[in-house]
Scaffold this motif. Sequence first.
Motif: not given
Length: 391
Positions: A136-137, A139, A191, A313
């Motif tokens: 997954s982005p 973190r 996300v 992000e």
Amino acid sequence: MRTPDKKNDGKLRVLFVGDASNCHRSLAEELRREGHEAMVASNGTFWMETERDMDLRRRLPGKFGGLDLWLRLNTGLLRKMRGYDVVALASQSFIDLKPCRQRYVYDFLRRNNRAVFYTSLGTDPAFVEECIDPSSPIRYSEFSLFGEDSPYVKACTTIIDEWLAPAPLALNRHIYDTVDGAMPVLYEYDVALRRVLSDEKIGYTGIPIDTEALRPVVLPERIEKVRLFLGRHRDRMLIKGTDILECAAKEIVSRYPGRAELVIVENRPYREYIELLKSAHVVLDQIYSYTPATNALLAMAYGLNTVSGGAEEFYDFIGERELRPVIHVEPDYDSVCKALENTVLHPELIRPRGLEGREFVVKHNDSRVVACRSLDFWRSRIEAKEGGEKC
């Protein structure tokens, strides 16, 4: 089924079921100002006692509270939840009942209203799965820090299993398989939604803030003693990283007792909390988020500084290239200490950063902006559904 949107000059009848940090209530108030009909059914977000039109509190402790709420639903409340163009649920925990009864209420709302949407503004199984996925982005989160268990998970060793147990997981899958669309209010939730829904079913809205109703605090250009403000809830300290924020703030105050002070408030009703918050210069919010949420946005709308999620992000996600008002910290003690120390040693930056924060919230999170995004998304999904698309 009644379809006022087609017959009433485009005005919608909207029912919000559940709330968190006054998000749905704020959006409902804006929709009313614009001529729509909007109702909020919620439990008032527990101790916050946020306003609502239909009370979904568990008025008694334990199983008796659930039984009382279930009986109220089936002897009158559910009948008031029919005939709306839009029903927006506050995540999976939109009502404080067991998953099997939540599913019953959800299915009733789907049968008796034009379209049902999911406001992604809290934890659900899909979000937990995203947080613990090594690819997954996301973190870091309250569940995982760079591939390791977070302090919250280490202290509550069964929490992930509880979220991913068969009953809540099945409810989550059922909702995502049948809902007409979902509106994430944070980058992280967007996300997570993309692992379970197609792109056309997702419409980011952000958290609504009524900036016109919030008169900015006029901070002095020269602040002699920086007032750090921490609002905490003892049951959620590990989830928000409040424990680390508090320890770091106390350390900085001990280093610079003449230049900084710390004010801590705990479990206050929403209106009282806001009045206390306005006395601050810097609001300590949370450390495990990429995105500033309600508390941080309110502080910025008042022209205050906030320590919270403000990751690159997130700024990239919303297309913001210039404004960077959040004092962003990595989720660890040293990062928080460094950020707070820099803020205390450079108080001349607090006022301009506060003005930038206000500008940011007006641009991205004003209730009119969020209402416009929500209405556009709801209408596009209803049109697709009634135009023959399988939703």
